[in-house]
Design a protein around this motif. Structure first.
Motif, PDB file in Angstrom:
ATOM      1  N   PRO A   1      44.080  27.890   5.181  1.00 54.28           N
ATOM      2  CA  PRO A   1      45.298  28.668   4.945  1.00 54.28           C
ATOM      3  C   PRO A   1      46.104  28.119   3.772  1.00 54.28           C
ATOM      4  O   PRO A   1      46.196  26.909   3.576  1.00 54.28           O
ATOM      5  CB  PRO A   1      46.082  28.506   6.254  1.00 54.28           C
ATOM      6  CG  PRO A   1      45.058  28.139   7.276  1.00 54.28           C
ATOM      7  CD  PRO A   1      44.042  27.327   6.532  1.00 54.28           C
ATOM      8  N   ARG A   2      46.686  29.037   2.991  1.00 52.55           N
ATOM      9  CA  ARG A   2      47.498  28.641   1.840  1.00 52.55           C
ATOM     10  C   ARG A   2      48.717  29.548   1.663  1.00 52.55           C
ATOM     11  O   ARG A   2      49.168  29.849   0.565  1.00 52.55           O
ATOM     12  CB  ARG A   2      46.646  28.595   0.568  1.00 52.55           C
ATOM     13  CG  ARG A   2      45.942  29.888   0.212  1.00 52.55           C
ATOM     14  CD  ARG A   2      45.126  29.813  -1.062  1.00 52.55           C
ATOM     15  NE  ARG A   2      45.896  29.457  -2.233  1.00 52.55           N
ATOM     16  CZ  ARG A   2      46.578  30.324  -2.986  1.00 52.55           C
ATOM     17  NH1 ARG A   2      46.606  31.605  -2.676  1.00 52.55           N
ATOM     18  NH2 ARG A   2      47.238  29.910  -4.052  1.00 52.55           N
TER      19      ARG A   2
ATOM     20  N   ASP B   1      49.990  27.414   7.949  1.00 52.46           N
ATOM     21  CA  ASP B   1      49.021  26.580   7.241  1.00 52.46           C
ATOM     22  C   ASP B   1      48.441  25.469   8.119  1.00 52.46           C
ATOM     23  O   ASP B   1      47.430  24.874   7.775  1.00 52.46           O
ATOM     24  CB  ASP B   1      49.642  25.977   5.984  1.00 52.46           C
ATOM     25  CG  ASP B   1      49.832  27.012   4.872  1.00 52.46           C
ATOM     26  OD1 ASP B   1      49.335  28.140   5.014  1.00 52.46           O
ATOM     27  OD2 ASP B   1      50.479  26.685   3.867  1.00 52.46           O
TER      28      ASP B   1
END
Length: 74
Positions: A7-8, A38
């Motif tokens: 995740p970003r 994230d």
């Protein structure tokens, strides 16, 4: 083939100048879910699509996707 998706969301938010509160209001996703996005390995489907739509990005852009090495390749 196995893919790793990291995740970003916070990098995307930073690029767009968005806060967690603004994204929560725009997407309907609870701010607590955005805060932990994230760090989590599982995400609600509707969160992904709502966040992507609010930010004007594709769902794939919320993740860094890399092909994983096959450990048991024959």
């Amino acid at each position: 083939m196995k893919l790793n998706a990291t995740p970003r969301l916070h990098a995307v938010m930073k690029d767009k100048g968005w806060t967690q509160v603004r994204l929560s209001e725009a997407s309907g996703v609870p701010q607590g879910s955005i805060s932990g996005f994230d760090k989590n390995s599982r995400h609600e489907d509707w969160h992904l699509f709502s966040i992507a739509k609010a930010l004007g990005v594709k769902v794939e852009e919320l993740f860094e996707i890399e092909e994983a090495a096959e450990e048991d390749a024959e």
